[in-house]
Write a protein that holds these residues in place. Structure first.
Motif, short mmCIF file in Angstrom:
data_model
loop_
_atom_site.label_atom_id
_atom_site.label_comp_id
_atom_site.label_asym_id
_atom_site.label_seq_id
_atom_site.Cartn_x
_atom_site.Cartn_y
_atom_site.Cartn_z
N ASP A 10 49.59 17.82 24.60
CA ASP A 10 50.26 18.43 25.74
C ASP A 10 51.14 17.42 26.47
O ASP A 10 52.29 17.69 26.82
CB ASP A 10 49.23 18.98 26.73
CG ASP A 10 48.52 20.23 26.24
OD1 ASP A 10 49.18 21.27 26.12
OD2 ASP A 10 47.31 20.15 25.97
N ASP A 43 41.30 23.88 29.12
CA ASP A 43 41.54 23.99 30.56
C ASP A 43 42.28 22.79 31.10
O ASP A 43 42.83 22.85 32.21
CB ASP A 43 40.20 24.15 31.31
CG ASP A 43 39.56 25.50 31.06
OD1 ASP A 43 40.31 26.46 30.75
OD2 ASP A 43 38.33 25.60 31.16
N GLN A 44 42.28 21.67 30.37
CA GLN A 44 43.02 20.49 30.78
C GLN A 44 43.92 20.03 29.63
O GLN A 44 43.61 20.25 28.46
CB GLN A 44 42.07 19.33 31.14
CG GLN A 44 41.24 19.56 32.38
CD GLN A 44 39.94 20.28 32.07
OE1 GLN A 44 39.40 20.14 30.97
NE2 GLN A 44 39.42 21.05 33.01
N TYR A 95 55.72 28.91 31.58
CA TYR A 95 54.45 28.87 32.31
C TYR A 95 53.63 27.65 31.93
O TYR A 95 53.02 27.00 32.79
CB TYR A 95 53.66 30.16 32.08
CG TYR A 95 54.39 31.36 32.62
CD1 TYR A 95 54.52 31.56 33.99
CD2 TYR A 95 54.98 32.29 31.76
CE1 TYR A 95 55.21 32.65 34.50
CE2 TYR A 95 55.68 33.38 32.25
CZ TYR A 95 55.79 33.56 33.62
OH TYR A 95 56.49 34.63 34.12
N TRP A 96 53.59 27.33 30.64
CA TRP A 96 52.89 26.12 30.22
C TRP A 96 53.55 24.88 30.85
O TRP A 96 52.86 23.98 31.35
CB TRP A 96 52.91 25.99 28.70
CG TRP A 96 52.47 24.63 28.22
CD1 TRP A 96 51.19 24.20 28.00
CD2 TRP A 96 53.31 23.50 27.92
NE1 TRP A 96 51.18 22.89 27.59
CE2 TRP A 96 52.47 22.43 27.53
CE3 TRP A 96 54.70 23.29 27.95
CZ2 TRP A 96 52.97 21.18 27.17
CZ3 TRP A 96 55.19 22.04 27.60
CH2 TRP A 96 54.34 21.01 27.20
N ARG A 151 47.22 32.45 23.39
CA ARG A 151 47.13 33.16 24.67
C ARG A 151 45.87 32.86 25.45
O ARG A 151 45.78 33.14 26.64
CB ARG A 151 47.20 34.67 24.41
CG ARG A 151 48.54 35.12 23.84
CD ARG A 151 48.57 36.63 23.66
NE ARG A 151 49.86 37.09 23.16
CZ ARG A 151 50.15 38.37 22.94
NH1 ARG A 151 49.23 39.31 23.17
NH2 ARG A 151 51.35 38.71 22.47
N ASN A 152 44.87 32.32 24.80
CA ASN A 152 43.57 32.13 25.45
C ASN A 152 43.35 30.73 26.00
O ASN A 152 42.27 30.40 26.48
CB ASN A 152 42.45 32.46 24.47
CG ASN A 152 42.50 33.91 24.02
OD1 ASN A 152 42.82 34.80 24.81
ND2 ASN A 152 42.21 34.14 22.74
N ARG A 153 44.38 29.88 25.90
CA ARG A 153 44.25 28.52 26.43
C ARG A 153 45.39 28.23 27.40
O ARG A 153 46.53 28.64 27.17
CB ARG A 153 44.31 27.48 25.29
CG ARG A 153 43.14 27.55 24.34
CD ARG A 153 43.14 26.36 23.36
NE ARG A 153 44.21 26.42 22.38
CZ ARG A 153 44.36 25.55 21.37
NH1 ARG A 153 43.51 24.54 21.23
NH2 ARG A 153 45.36 25.67 20.51
N LYS A 154 45.07 27.54 28.46
CA LYS A 154 46.12 27.10 29.39
C LYS A 154 46.95 25.98 28.76
O LYS A 154 48.16 25.90 28.95
CB LYS A 154 45.50 26.58 30.69
CG LYS A 154 44.82 27.63 31.54
CD LYS A 154 44.26 26.99 32.80
CE LYS A 154 43.56 28.02 33.68
NZ LYS A 154 42.99 27.38 34.91
N PHE A 155 46.26 25.11 28.05
CA PHE A 155 46.88 23.97 27.39
C PHE A 155 46.32 23.88 25.98
O PHE A 155 45.30 24.51 25.67
CB PHE A 155 46.56 22.67 28.14
CG PHE A 155 46.88 22.69 29.60
CD1 PHE A 155 48.18 22.46 30.05
CD2 PHE A 155 45.89 22.92 30.54
CE1 PHE A 155 48.47 22.48 31.41
CE2 PHE A 155 46.17 22.93 31.90
CZ PHE A 155 47.47 22.71 32.33
N ARG A 202 52.62 24.43 34.48
CA ARG A 202 51.24 23.96 34.61
C ARG A 202 51.15 22.46 34.33
O ARG A 202 50.43 21.72 35.01
CB ARG A 202 50.31 24.74 33.66
CG ARG A 202 50.01 26.16 34.11
CD ARG A 202 48.85 26.75 33.33
NE ARG A 202 49.18 26.99 31.93
CZ ARG A 202 49.68 28.13 31.46
NH1 ARG A 202 49.91 29.15 32.28
NH2 ARG A 202 49.92 28.28 30.16
#
Length: 386
Positions: free
Chosen positions: A337, A331-332, A364-365, A323-327, A368
């Protein structure tokens, strides 16, 4: 600024060489003698006043030509050094641009558009903003790659000379090239040697050693993977995408006869088929792949409803990101990914994709990742790094 100073010295030298003696005397007096009127007149040596008197005397008697030569020589050396520095700076900037823009590499990707391995490579190239040409290969005749002893796709040609095979080798070697300050593609490729072996069915296959590794120095590795275990995590999930996730695609897109027909309709529209060839590919191919998908389900021990395996795999991936990472890369996106996104992307427009988006937590992932590749966000990262 240094160039301007050098040009000024050269002009003064020419002036002193060409001007009458009286004017030369006044000019030298202005350049050297007036220092004392506005600041320190410290003489480096002994007899400062006497030295200036002798200097002016030499100018009056023709020594100004010598002094003019000195100015010209100084100016010339200054211009030489300035131009040398400018050239070095331009070479440095060109090298940095080479690294950021794919090194000015001429990249040609031989692919099937709907192949998940080819989609992985495109995701990497698009994310990093690397320009490339696509050659769509006819999956029946494969005339476009008849020149190659390696008969699979993707194949990436670099500068029309260097051939890269296997999607993970292509990605690892290009990523190494973008990061490393010293290695060329020709230096990097031998780090991924071919290895012939036989699979469980006795068929000879080509594998590649080290294909999930980046060939970096310790300092480069520490910069790219600053947190503990992030490199191992990336490699683990890249391999998972190749060894497990890819094998869920065909059983899901050919799950029923209707889905198989819809999938081959998409393949024919997006692929390189002739009219007659496309007709047979659509109907005969759909029937064949429906049967083959059942065999794949048994081979990989999938559930009767193969959607459940797809849902579980995708949710496992999302859970690994947390939950604490976008990817997974933070952050990238990282290479894991890009690999997972590339594999899942080939189902877009099909029922399996819609069901996955509706019944898992991947949406959502995925969106992004879609934005990151469309906007070439990896290119700006490389630019800021260099």
């Amino acid at each position: 600024m240094s160039a301007a100073c050098a040009r000024t010295l050269s002009k003064v030298g020419l002036f002193l060489m060409e001007a009458p003696a009286a004017r030369r005397s006044g000019t030298v007096s202005y350049l050297l003698g007036n220092v004392g009127a506005h600041g320190s007149r410290r003489a480096y040596g002994t007899g400062g006043a006497e030295f200036r008197s002798k200097l002016f005397s030499s100018v009056r008697t023709g020594g100004g030509r010598v002094l003019g030569c000195a100015f010209l020589l100084g100016g010339g050396l200054g211009l030489y050094q300035t131009l040398k520095l400018s050239v070095q700076q331009q070479q440095h900037l060109a090298e940095e641009h080479r690294k950021v823009s794919g090194g000015g590499l001429n990249l040609t990707l031989y692919q099937y558009k709907t192949c998940p391995f080819c989609s992985k490579v495109r995701a990497f190239l698009d994310y990093h903003g690397l320009p490339y040409e696509i050659v769509e290969v006819n999956p029946v005749m494969r005339q476009e790659i008849k020149w190659s002893t390696y008969r699979k796709v993707p194949i990436l040609m670099v500068d029309n000379e260097l051939q890269l095979n296997d999607s993970s080798v292509i990605i690892s070697s290009l990523k190494t090239f973008l990061i490393s300050q010293k290695k060329s593609m020709a230096d990097i490729l031998p780090c991924y040697p071919e290895m012939k072996s036989k699979n469980e069915r006795g068929k000879e296959v080509t594998e590649y050693n080290n294909k999930y590794w980046l060939m970096l120095s310790e300092a480069e590795t520490a910069e790219i993977y600053p947190k503990k275990d992030t490199q191992k995590e990336e490699m683990k999930w890249r391999q998972w995408a190749d060894d497990w996730l890819v094998h869920l695609i065909s059983p899901n897109v050919y799950r029923t006869t209707g889905e198989a027909l819809a999938s081959f309709d998409y393949i024919v529209r997006e692929g390189k088929f002739g009219t007659v060839e496309g007709f047979f590919a659509k109907y005969v191919g759909a029937a064949a792949m429906y049967v083959i998908s059942k065999r794949l389900k048994n081979r990989h021990n999938l559930q009767d409803d193969v959607r459940e395996d797809l849902y579980k795999a995708v949710n496992d991936w999302v859970a690994a990101i947390g939950r604490n990472r976008k990817f997974m890369g933070g952050d990238q996106p990282n290479l894991a990914d890009l690999a997972v996104f590339g594999v899942l992307r080939v189902m877009e427009g099909l029922q399996a994709f819609d069901d996955m988006m509706d019944n898992t937590r991947v949406k959502y992932w995925y969106r992004r990742m879609e934005r990151a590749t469309l906007n070439h966000e990896g290119q700006s990262q490389s630019s800021s790094k260099h």
